[in-house]
Design a protein around this motif. Structure first.
Motif, short mmCIF file in Angstrom:
data_model
loop_
_atom_site.label_atom_id
_atom_site.label_comp_id
_atom_site.label_asym_id
_atom_site.label_seq_id
_atom_site.Cartn_x
_atom_site.Cartn_y
_atom_site.Cartn_z
N ARG A 1 18.37 -2.61 -8.44
CA ARG A 1 18.79 -3.57 -7.40
C ARG A 1 19.35 -2.87 -6.17
NH1 ARG A 1 23.15 -6.91 -10.42
NH2 ARG A 1 23.49 -4.83 -11.32
N LEU A 2 19.62 -1.58 -6.26
CA LEU A 2 20.25 -0.84 -5.17
C LEU A 2 19.24 0.04 -4.45
CD1 LEU A 2 23.57 0.37 -6.84
CD2 LEU A 2 23.24 -1.61 -5.36
N ASP A 3 19.43 0.15 -3.13
CA ASP A 3 18.70 1.14 -2.34
C ASP A 3 19.57 1.55 -1.16
OD1 ASP A 3 18.03 -0.51 0.12
OD2 ASP A 3 16.91 -1.68 -1.34
N ARG A 4 19.18 2.62 -0.51
CA ARG A 4 20.01 3.20 0.55
C ARG A 4 20.25 2.23 1.69
NH1 ARG A 4 18.83 6.08 5.18
NH2 ARG A 4 16.65 6.27 4.60
N HIS A 5 19.19 1.56 2.15
CA HIS A 5 19.35 0.65 3.30
C HIS A 5 20.28 -0.51 2.96
CE1 HIS A 5 16.51 2.79 5.73
NE2 HIS A 5 15.55 2.67 4.84
N GLN A 6 20.21 -0.99 1.72
CA GLN A 6 21.08 -2.09 1.31
C GLN A 6 22.54 -1.65 1.31
OE1 GLN A 6 21.04 -2.77 -2.87
NE2 GLN A 6 21.24 -4.99 -2.68
N VAL A 7 22.81 -0.46 0.78
CA VAL A 7 24.17 0.06 0.78
C VAL A 7 24.67 0.27 2.21
CG1 VAL A 7 25.65 2.00 0.10
CG2 VAL A 7 23.92 1.13 -1.49
N GLU A 8 23.82 0.83 3.06
CA GLU A 8 24.21 1.07 4.45
C GLU A 8 24.47 -0.23 5.19
OE1 GLU A 8 20.97 3.54 5.75
OE2 GLU A 8 22.16 5.37 5.48
N ARG A 9 23.66 -1.26 4.94
CA ARG A 9 23.89 -2.56 5.59
C ARG A 9 25.23 -3.13 5.17
NH1 ARG A 9 18.40 -3.47 4.40
NH2 ARG A 9 18.98 -4.69 2.57
N HIS A 10 25.57 -2.98 3.89
CA HIS A 10 26.86 -3.49 3.40
C HIS A 10 28.01 -2.74 4.07
CE1 HIS A 10 29.50 -5.51 0.52
NE2 HIS A 10 30.14 -4.35 0.40
N LEU A 11 27.87 -1.42 4.16
CA LEU A 11 28.93 -0.62 4.79
C LEU A 11 29.06 -0.90 6.28
CD1 LEU A 11 28.24 2.76 2.95
CD2 LEU A 11 30.30 1.35 2.72
N ASP A 12 27.97 -1.25 6.92
CA ASP A 12 27.99 -1.56 8.35
C ASP A 12 28.32 -3.02 8.64
OD1 ASP A 12 27.35 1.04 8.95
OD2 ASP A 12 25.20 0.66 9.11
N GLY A 13 28.52 -3.82 7.58
CA GLY A 13 28.78 -5.24 7.75
C GLY A 13 30.23 -5.56 8.02
N ASP A 14 30.55 -6.85 7.98
CA ASP A 14 31.89 -7.31 8.32
C ASP A 14 32.90 -7.09 7.19
OD1 ASP A 14 31.01 -8.16 10.79
OD2 ASP A 14 30.59 -10.22 10.10
N ASP A 15 32.42 -6.89 5.97
CA ASP A 15 33.35 -6.78 4.84
C ASP A 15 32.94 -5.64 3.90
OD1 ASP A 15 35.47 -7.34 3.19
OD2 ASP A 15 34.54 -9.09 2.24
N PRO A 16 32.95 -4.39 4.40
CA PRO A 16 32.51 -3.27 3.57
C PRO A 16 33.43 -2.96 2.40
CG PRO A 16 33.46 -2.46 5.62
CD PRO A 16 33.35 -3.95 5.75
N GLY A 17 34.66 -3.50 2.44
CA GLY A 17 35.59 -3.26 1.35
C GLY A 17 35.36 -4.16 0.16
N SER A 18 34.45 -5.13 0.29
CA SER A 18 34.15 -6.01 -0.84
C SER A 18 33.12 -5.35 -1.75
CB SER A 18 33.61 -7.35 -0.33
OG SER A 18 32.36 -7.15 0.33
N ARG B 1 25.77 11.96 7.38
CA ARG B 1 26.36 10.86 6.63
C ARG B 1 25.92 10.89 5.18
NH1 ARG B 1 25.73 4.28 7.08
NH2 ARG B 1 27.94 3.80 7.00
N GLY B 2 26.85 10.61 4.29
CA GLY B 2 26.54 10.45 2.88
C GLY B 2 27.08 9.13 2.40
N ILE B 3 26.43 8.52 1.43
CA ILE B 3 26.89 7.26 0.86
C ILE B 3 26.98 7.41 -0.65
CG2 ILE B 3 26.00 5.83 2.72
CD1 ILE B 3 23.64 5.10 0.88
N THR B 4 27.76 6.54 -1.26
CA THR B 4 27.91 6.56 -2.71
C THR B 4 28.08 5.14 -3.22
OG1 THR B 4 29.08 7.63 -4.54
CG2 THR B 4 30.42 6.76 -2.74
N ALA B 5 27.81 4.96 -4.50
CA ALA B 5 27.99 3.67 -5.16
C ALA B 5 28.56 3.91 -6.55
CB ALA B 5 26.66 2.92 -5.24
N PHE B 6 29.64 3.20 -6.87
CA PHE B 6 30.24 3.26 -8.20
C PHE B 6 30.05 1.92 -8.89
CE2 PHE B 6 32.56 6.27 -5.62
CZ PHE B 6 32.91 7.32 -6.46
N ASP B 7 29.55 1.92 -10.12
CA ASP B 7 29.56 0.69 -10.89
C ASP B 7 30.98 0.42 -11.36
OD1 ASP B 7 30.01 2.11 -13.41
OD2 ASP B 7 27.92 2.70 -13.30
N GLY B 8 31.19 -0.72 -11.99
CA GLY B 8 32.55 -1.10 -12.37
C GLY B 8 33.23 -0.10 -13.28
N ALA B 9 32.49 0.40 -14.28
CA ALA B 9 33.07 1.36 -15.22
C ALA B 9 33.39 2.67 -14.53
CB ALA B 9 32.11 1.58 -16.39
#
Length: 463
Positions: free
Chosen positions: A92-109, A127-135
């Protein structure tokens, strides 16, 4: 519209339970720790090759034949970003999706209601990006809570942080989670007006302050001026290189100890000093660390390496295998007397990107790390901030000074001292210029001060 501030996403009860379990590992023997690490490494490698197309292609055969980790390829930030969609294990994840979230109005969500994401520009500017699952996020924050407990920070401790202003940055996200278990701690960031920070600190009277080394200097100047009136016993520093003069400033100003921490955006909290402040204990139950030379060959403990390679053991959404960090690290050669089983980094000389190249007396060139030039600046009265800007034929040193200081006299003193330092190693720049500016801006989502900047990163002239 400015981004919304980060909010805590973890269940505080789960965080307490997990951090307690991690804290109990402080009593493990070194042999227990390394055995656990080896088991976790094999589990993570198997998960990576079965769930990530990138790792299946690049290390599948190596895992199958049980090759040593040192035989595996190195992953750098450029390759991580280029292959992000094939490295990440959740489809469900890809780089553009993560970047859009980080560039959006609520990147802390949480992205998709599940993933904590963050970005970094780093010293390289890429630039580097990362994603952590809940665990993985729970493990990361619990690791930080464990480190804090090791140095005597409990839930009842009046502890607070002054780090990044943007929820895009991991220090901001970590701060939100830690404030959730200390609800009375105010939220501050280094881009707020100094007057606001001083007023808040005076009212809260923290026992512990976590911030950048460069901001310790700012707070010390405010304390010296009489505007700040606090009595912290401990500073926790991170994200910028901690030098001995900052420890001395904290000791002289507040009789406080400075304990350094080690956090990487892509990986999370990795290390922390104990109260002996003699090297960073590493979370070897969550990572495998390798210090290597420029050709990725291991170097012995006690020998400075060219880079650090990190393999993550807890983040199954974005596994990192031998991820390159350009810190020039020296591992300790002896165990710490504190008794913790976690080995430690004895020193970090800085980043490879902070190396400066000059013409050499007699011909050729010589590389001098920017940290070698710190002493003339930290030892000069009146200097508030400083930064090095490499030029094609030499070096520009940017400084800002405190009010009432004669800038020309300070500039001449610095220029003479830097010339003497370079001359001692046969470096002969054609141009060596000291430039006085009003302020040296903090850069990126992390709002850190870069020791070495590019010529394009202009600061406003003072005169």
């Amino acid at each position: 519209m400015s981004p919304s501030p980060s909010i805590a996403t973890l269940d505080t009860r789960a965080l307490r339970q997990h951090s307690e379990a991690l804290f109990s590992r402080c009593q493990w023997s070194r042999e227990q720790l390394l055995s656990f690490q080896a088991t976790q490494l094999q589990s993570m490698l198997q998960h990576a090759i079965h769930s990530s197309p990138y790792y299946r292609d690049t290390i599948g055969a190596l895992v199958a034949r049980e090759a040593a980790l040192a035989a595996f390829p190195v992953l750098n930030k450029h390759a991580l970003m280029e292959n992000f969609d094939r490295i990440v294990t959740d489809t469900r994840l890809d780089r553009h999706q993560v970047e859009r979230h980080l560039d959006g109005d609520d990147p802390g969500s949480l992205l998709l209601g599940e993933f904590s994401v963050a970005a970094t520009g780093g010293t390289t500017g890429e630039r580097g990006i990362t994603a952590f699952d809940g665990a993985a996020w729970l493990a990361a924050i619990a690791t930080m809570v464990r480190f804090q407990r090791i140095i005597g920070i409990e839930e009842t401790t009046r502890s607070m942080a002054v780090f990044a202003s943007s929820p895009v940055h991991i220090s901001h996200r970590i701060g939100a989670e830690l404030r959730a278990i200390r609800p009375k701690a105010p939220g501050l960031n280094v881009l707020m007006p100094t007057e606001t920070i001083v007023e808040t600190l005076n009212a809260y009277q923290p026992e512990v302050i976590s911030t950048y080394p460069s901001f310790v200097r700012v707070l010390a100047a405010e304390q010296e001026a009489g505007r700040l009136r606090i009595r912290p016993r401990l500073f926790r520093t991170s994200a910028e290189t901690l030098t001995q003069d900052v420890r001395a400033i904290a000791a002289e100003t507040w009789q406080a100890t400075v304990a350094n921490s080690y956090v990487c955006t892509e990986a999370g909290p990795m290390g922390h000093e104990c109260l002996r402040a003699d090297g960073l204990h590493l979370a070897e139950d969550a990572f495998v660390f390798e210090v290597v030379d420029t050709d990725n060959r291991p170097v012995a403990n006690g020998t400075q390496g060219a880079k650090l390679l990190v393999t993550t053991l807890t983040n199954r959404t974005l596994p990192l295998v031998r991820y390159e960090i350009s810190d020039m690290v020296t591992m300790a050669s002896e165990p710490c007397p504190c008794g913790l089983p976690f080995w430690r980094i004895a020193s970090i000389a800085g980043r490879r990107e902070e190396m400066l190249r000059f013409a050499k007396r007699g011909g050729g060139t010589i590389d001098v790390h920017a940290h070698r030039l710190r002493s003339p600046l930290t030892g000069t009265a009146g200097v508030r901030q400083f930064q090095f800007v490499p030029l094609p034929d030499g070096l520009e040193i940017r400084i800002s000074v405190f009010p009432g200081i004669v800038a020309d006299a300070v500039s001449r003193k610095i220029e003479d001292a830097i010339r003497a330092t370079l001359d001692a190693v046969d470096a002969q720049p054609s141009i060596l210029a000291v430039k006085v500016v009003d302020a040296i801006d903090r850069s990126g989502a992390g709002a850190k001060v870069r020791l070495v900047a590019t010529a394009a990163a202009r600061s406003p002239d003072k005169r």
